[in-house]
Every structure is written in structure tokens, then in C-alpha cells.
Design an enzyme around this catalytic site. Sequence first.
Site, PDB file in Angstrom:
ATOM      1  N   ASP A 183       7.417  -1.326 -37.262  1.00  0.00           N
ATOM      2  CA  ASP A 183       7.322  -1.607 -38.688  1.00  0.00           C
ATOM      3  C   ASP A 183       6.508  -2.871 -38.948  1.00  0.00           C
ATOM      4  O   ASP A 183       6.967  -3.980 -38.689  1.00  0.00           O
ATOM      5  CB  ASP A 183       8.727  -1.764 -39.266  1.00  0.00           C
ATOM      6  CG  ASP A 183       8.744  -1.747 -40.777  1.00  0.00           C
ATOM      7  OD1 ASP A 183       7.655  -1.760 -41.374  1.00  0.00           O
ATOM      8  OD2 ASP A 183       9.835  -1.709 -41.372  1.00  0.00           O
ATOM      9  N   ASP A 225       1.336  -0.237 -44.438  1.00  0.00           N
ATOM     10  CA  ASP A 225       2.668  -0.426 -43.863  1.00  0.00           C
ATOM     11  C   ASP A 225       2.989   0.688 -42.881  1.00  0.00           C
ATOM     12  O   ASP A 225       3.123   1.849 -43.260  1.00  0.00           O
ATOM     13  CB  ASP A 225       3.722  -0.455 -44.982  1.00  0.00           C
ATOM     14  CG  ASP A 225       5.111  -0.773 -44.461  1.00  0.00           C
ATOM     15  OD1 ASP A 225       5.234  -1.059 -43.262  1.00  0.00           O
ATOM     16  OD2 ASP A 225       6.062  -0.738 -45.248  1.00  0.00           O
TER      17      ASP A 225
END
Length: 627
Positions: A104, A300
Amino acid sequence: MASRGRPRPGSLQALAAVLLLAAASAAAAAGSPDRPAPGPPLFLPLTRSYPNASRLAALSRRWLGEGAHPNARMRLHDDLLTNGYYTTRLYIGTPPQEFALIVDSGSTVTYVPCATCEQCGNHQDPRFQPDLSSTYSPVKCNVDCTCDNDKNQCTYERQYAEMSSSSGVLGEDIVSFGRESELKPQRAVFGCENSETGDLFSQHADGIMGLGRGQLSIMDQLVDKGVINDSFSLCYGGMDVGGGAMVLGGLPSPSDMVFSRSDPVRSPYYNIELKEIHVGGKALRVDPKVFDSKHGTVLDSGTTYAYLPEHAFTAFKDAVTSKVRSLKKIRGPDPNYKDICFAGAGRNVSKLHEVFPDVDMVFGNGQKLSLTPENYLFRHSKVDGAYCLGVFQNGKDPTTLLGGIIVRNTLVTYDRHSEKIGFWKTNCSELWERLHIGGAPSPAPSSDSQADMSPAPAPSGLPEFDVGLITVDMSINVTYPNLKPHLHELAELIAKELEIDSRQVRVMNVTSQGNSTLIRWGIFPAGPDNAMSNTTAMGIIYRLTQHHVQLPENLGSYQLLEWNVQPLSRRSWFQEHVVSVLVGILLVVLVSLSAFLVVLVWRKKFSGQTAYRPVDSVAPEQELQPL
């Protein structure tokens, strides 16, 4: 954090107070709270504490030069749309304890469930046990962190927009990156969870590997130690492939890689300068400033889909729809959402460009990233040959959020030192070969030593023979007495997930190993005289190594330890008919023995009777015996 769910509209006001409180508490813990997981509509936090401009300027000067520095090559597992995320394997402690962590780039802390956790879900691997690591040490309470109630240890807390959260204590231990990593194990600070809610509680993965900007980020820690360059790269597999590769540290940039500037002062997130989107060669009729509102355009890795501001989304949807008039518009797989889906495109992903338009993203420097249909579509799970748009409206939030679907089969290099992000279209399953980097296997799911309990590698190719049997060794985190009544159910579940007949999956051996059970499964061809093709065998093994098989909570989690492929045996005529021959010989012996017994009984029966004599035949005299 990756999102599998989709927050409902109108949640902005409801989230404001929670996010403000989360930002205030997390700022004291060094580093910034993480961005929310996506789902249409998605709202980024209203307030976020992040390093100030002076700290970012200092971070940008931590470049180690162009010298040869080691990097950590790591494999990516799982599938973006099946699981909602990609994971990598991280090993913490001495001896190492393995964890599957969601990669992430929007999170700033790495955390795993702690053995003392009172509210943690049932995840893929056992929880971290600090007492079993000889190198673990708690991060003691200090003025730069938020402390626990006893004022002994630093704590952390992260909250996300879909209302999931993670909190726990901070510890420090040896972190290892796998056998393919050139980077040696390093001491690093990480979170040991004592509580998790929402998607974090229910997800299969163990935790999060935070690659964002912040003191607790694994990237910042490694760069501060001077062991890697201030850069990392991600490469996600394509549609129906999954897996991929990750590199912490520098990586040679291909000559045709396109770049966009990424301003760390503009936003704490990894942003790019998106100016235009072209569909089928024509630019969307929107103001370029629409992509620069609020946080700008954020890239992201933990987000699944892409989210555009309202006007940009409407223009994109209309442009794509106008190019596929030959396809039938249908309902989405989930009745709770108004997905935009089209039927009649066929199953062959390589031919989708013949039906769906190409999409180009034009950056502020004029460079262009070309997207194929797999970069903005996902398969309809209920209609064969149908696809849905993987681009959604970001509610009323003007931020543009680009998730992993946009960069499938694309090497993305986050060059934090040079403040730019590079994109290079490639086949991520052949990344090392395409970059001409030797000494590294294909970036599919990996396997470390047996002691490391790493998953078995997916096949990059099998010997050219007809497959007669696949054996799979699987460790399940359930005791044998509890698992035994469910073995048949488990076999049927595995067969269903692998899309084969349940009669093809059989238990070959079961061994109890304390709190877990080791099972050897045999996967056989569909019929007794049929062989399994190479392609079919590779597909089965790939689904297993990618953890496509999801077990119910009552059956715990599993780990694939080893797989083996055996060729279809080519037998001689005698070997193929040995049973028939033996049965024939046995019948002959039985018939012969029966006939012999009949003759023997017949002779015995008639040999005891007096022979017949005529009336006038001479008989020897017999003397009368006295009374």
C-alpha cells in the site's frame, strides 16, 4: 488500504469528526494517517497531518547517488480484482515469522496482528509472537509518540474512510525480505495490532505494508539507514494473471519509460500531473484543472479501481459507451451498485482492444501513458464475455484517485529522490527478463526454504508431457480433530474454486502438526483414460499459488507448501491388461480345479459298489461259519 466494499453516498459529514480525531492522534505518533480505501463514492480525509515542507526537502536530499546499492526484489501475490489487493511476503523476528501484507503506497505504517490481540480476525498466517523472537524490542514511550495507558510503549492508530481501523503498539525487530532480495535483513519499527475493525478484520491478508511518506514507512526507515536508494517500483500482473513484482530501492529505468512530476509538498500522497484523458484518440471535453483539485491526481497501489471527479467521470463514461455501440449494455454483477457493463466482447483479453477503445493519459510534461482495455475494465462475474467499467465517480470529492487497475502490466517507479513517477508498459510476469536483469526468477509467487514456510512457486512453465497427477501439500491452521469432519466439504470447495469436478480432488495423506494439519491432495484428470493438458495443470497450480481458494472462517487459513506434477504413465499392453490376464488365469485355475474335484468324487462314489455278475456265473464256494 485496499477496499473490497464501496462506501455509500453522503458519508462526508459523518466521516469528518472521525477523521479529524484520527489525524490528531496519529500525528503525535510520527507519520501521517493513511488515505481511505476506495469504493464509489470515495472520500479522502478532510484533514491529514503530514511532514512539513522542510522535512520533505530533507527527505529529498537523502539520495545515495547512482552507485550500486542493494535492493529488495520481492514477489507479489493474489489478484487485484479477486482479492481486492496484492500482497507480498515479509518475515519479522528471529527466527522469522512470515506474514502476507497488502502492498500500500498510501499507508505510512507496516503492521501485523499481535499474539495479544483481543479483536483481530482470522487471517492467512499465525499472529506475531514477540516472545518467540530473540531480537524483538518494544518502542519505549517518548515525547515523540503517543504512549499506552501504562506510559511504557509507543502506540499507533489508523482509521480509513470505509470505517475500518487498526491500532496497537510499536515494536522493533529484524525484518527480512525473502531469498531473492539483495538487501540483507534490517531492523525496523512496525505496528503490533491489538485491535482491528471493518475490512481489516475480515480480509484474508494479515496486515499492511506501508510504502507512503512518513517516519514509520518502511521506505523512509530503509532510506534513513542508508541501505537503499530513495525509490521503489511496483509491477502488477494483467487481467486473469495476478501476481507481479516489487522492488525496494533503485531500478534501471527503461529508455521508453514515461514520467510525470510528483510533488511531495503539493500533497502527502504520491501524486502525478494529469492534464488530459483521451478516449479513442479524442480528448475529453473537461477543464484540465479538474484533475488538479484538492489533492490533485493521486496514485495509490492499495486502491482497487479508479475514481474521477464528477464531470470527468461523466465525460469518460459517455466517451467509452459511444465507442461500443455494438455491445449490449447489461446490469452489473452486484445489484447494490449501478455498474456500467457490456456483454458480447468475448473471453479473449488480448482481443478486447478490437472492441473497446484505447485510453491515453497525458501528463503535464506532454508525455503520454497509453492504457489498454484491461486497465479500465474488469470481468463481469456472472455473465461470460461481459466486462464492466473499473472507473467510478469519486462522489462529490474533486480528487482524482488512480488505483491498481490503471497500472496492470505496467512497471511503476516511484522515484522519490527525483520527485517523479515513471510508467512502462510491460508483461509483469516477465519483468526481470524484459529489464535484462539476471539472477532473478520470473516475478510470480515465490517459495523460500521449507523452514520459512513460504508458498510454493507458481509454474513459469511445465515439462512438455501429459499430466497424470498433481500433488499439493497444504498446511491448514486448524487442528486435525476439528478439520476431519470437514475434509469432504473442503475437497468440494477446492474443486469448485479450481473449476474442476469434485471427483478429481482426493485426500492422499493427512498429518497432524500441533495446532495445524498438513494435507496432501491429489488432483487427477477428469477421466481414467484422460490426461491433463499442460495448460490446465498450470492453471490449477497458478490458482493455488495465488490463493484463489478462499476457505470459510471455520476452516481457518491455509498455506501452500509444495506442489508436484507427475506425467501420465505410458504402460505396455501387458501393464494395461494385467488385471484382465490375472482374472482369466484365475478363472482357468478355478474351472480346472472344479473339474478335477468332480472327477475325483465320481470315481470315489462308484469304486465302492459291488460289480454286477450274471446269474449263471461260477462263484467260489464259501464255507459256512459256525454260529
